[in-house]
Write a protein that holds these residues in place. Structure first.
Motif, mmCIF file in Angstrom:
data_model
loop_
_atom_site.group_PDB
_atom_site.id
_atom_site.type_symbol
_atom_site.label_atom_id
_atom_site.label_comp_id
_atom_site.label_asym_id
_atom_site.label_seq_id
_atom_site.Cartn_x
_atom_site.Cartn_y
_atom_site.Cartn_z
ATOM 1 N N HIS A 103 38.096 42.760 33.487
ATOM 2 C CA HIS A 103 36.730 43.288 34.817
ATOM 3 C C HIS A 103 37.385 43.663 36.445
ATOM 4 C CE1 HIS A 103 33.239 43.058 32.184
ATOM 5 N NE2 HIS A 103 33.541 41.594 32.350
ATOM 6 N N ILE A 104 37.669 44.549 36.272
ATOM 7 C CA ILE A 104 38.619 45.207 37.689
ATOM 8 C C ILE A 104 37.763 45.797 39.119
ATOM 9 C CG2 ILE A 104 40.352 46.555 38.985
ATOM 10 C CD1 ILE A 104 41.601 46.768 36.285
ATOM 11 N N GLY A 105 37.474 45.260 40.002
ATOM 12 C CA GLY A 105 36.839 46.039 41.347
ATOM 13 C C GLY A 105 35.949 45.490 41.066
ATOM 14 N N GLU A 128 45.673 37.298 40.260
ATOM 15 C CA GLU A 128 46.588 38.170 41.220
ATOM 16 C C GLU A 128 46.859 39.480 40.923
ATOM 17 O OE1 GLU A 128 50.391 38.020 44.530
ATOM 18 O OE2 GLU A 128 49.450 36.197 43.791
ATOM 19 N N LYS A 129 48.012 38.911 39.559
ATOM 20 C CA LYS A 129 48.879 40.089 38.985
ATOM 21 C C LYS A 129 47.726 41.131 38.787
ATOM 22 C CE LYS A 129 52.930 37.856 38.598
ATOM 23 N NZ LYS A 129 53.916 37.288 38.321
ATOM 24 N N MET A 130 46.922 40.558 37.345
ATOM 25 C CA MET A 130 46.240 41.603 36.902
ATOM 26 C C MET A 130 45.204 42.388 37.357
ATOM 27 S SD MET A 130 46.280 41.396 33.995
ATOM 28 C CE MET A 130 44.707 41.195 32.756
ATOM 29 N N ASN A 131 44.638 41.634 39.061
ATOM 30 C CA ASN A 131 43.657 42.530 40.074
ATOM 31 C C ASN A 131 44.334 43.760 40.284
ATOM 32 O OD1 ASN A 131 41.251 41.178 39.627
ATOM 33 N ND2 ASN A 131 41.755 39.350 40.972
ATOM 34 N N GLY A 134 45.307 46.174 37.744
ATOM 35 C CA GLY A 134 44.597 46.932 38.297
ATOM 36 C C GLY A 134 44.260 47.877 38.867
ATOM 37 N N ASN A 135 44.151 47.291 39.833
ATOM 38 C CA ASN A 135 43.447 48.337 41.066
ATOM 39 C C ASN A 135 44.575 49.720 41.475
ATOM 40 O OD1 ASN A 135 40.809 47.176 42.085
ATOM 41 N ND2 ASN A 135 42.186 45.795 43.036
ATOM 42 N N MET A 136 45.477 49.080 41.468
ATOM 43 C CA MET A 136 46.810 50.081 41.505
ATOM 44 C C MET A 136 46.212 51.465 40.424
ATOM 45 S SD MET A 136 50.681 48.829 42.245
ATOM 46 C CE MET A 136 50.819 47.599 41.070
#
Length: 140
Positions: A103-105, A128-131, A134-136
């Motif tokens: 899940h992102i955001g 850290e890397k997943m978020n 994903g946010n990018m």
């Protein structure tokens, strides 16, 4: 028009965002390649996958191959003319891909504890890397 054509013809859209650095892409892909390689080795050695949750229909964590398939819309598509029919198998076959559901955001307060993200213990930079990646993608 080009976006629609790409999605219709290939089912994918590739875009380049100048705000995203190639190193971020490489870091993300390298981490996922290492993760899926290690979990594939575990899976094919009949070892349990700590991040797999079939009891909640794989709504977080890893989903091994051949666990999911697309919804069956064969009857509906039978009425489409040849030009507009999908070319996918009918009925759908089990999907050969592995995936990791993350899940992102921001999430609504009432859903934060429901299907919380799963972080693999042996990947300290995972969250850290997943978020970040994903946010990018969301911001692109």
């Amino acid at each position: 028009k080009k976006v629609a054509e790409s999605m219709h013809k290939y089912g994918i859209l590739i875009m380049k965002d100048p705000r995203i650095q190639e190193k971020d892409n490489e870091d993300y892909l390298t981490m996922l390649e290492q993760y899926f390689e290690s979990r594939g080795d575990q899976y094919y050695s009949q070892e349990p996958l700590k991040e797999a949750f079939p009891e909640i229909h794989y709504q977080v964590g890893i989903t091994p191959e051949f666990k999911e398939r697309a919804r069956d819309h064969c009857e509906r598509f039978a009425h489409y003319d040849e030009k507009n029919k999908p070319i996918s198998e009918c009925p759908p076959e089990f999907d050969a891909k592995w995936r990791f559901f993350w899940h992102i955001g921001d999430r609504p307060e009432e859903r934060k504890s429901l299907y919380a993200n799963v972080v693999p213990e042996d990947f300290p930079d995972w969250e850290e890397k997943m978020n970040k990646w994903g946010n990018m993608m969301i911001e692109a």
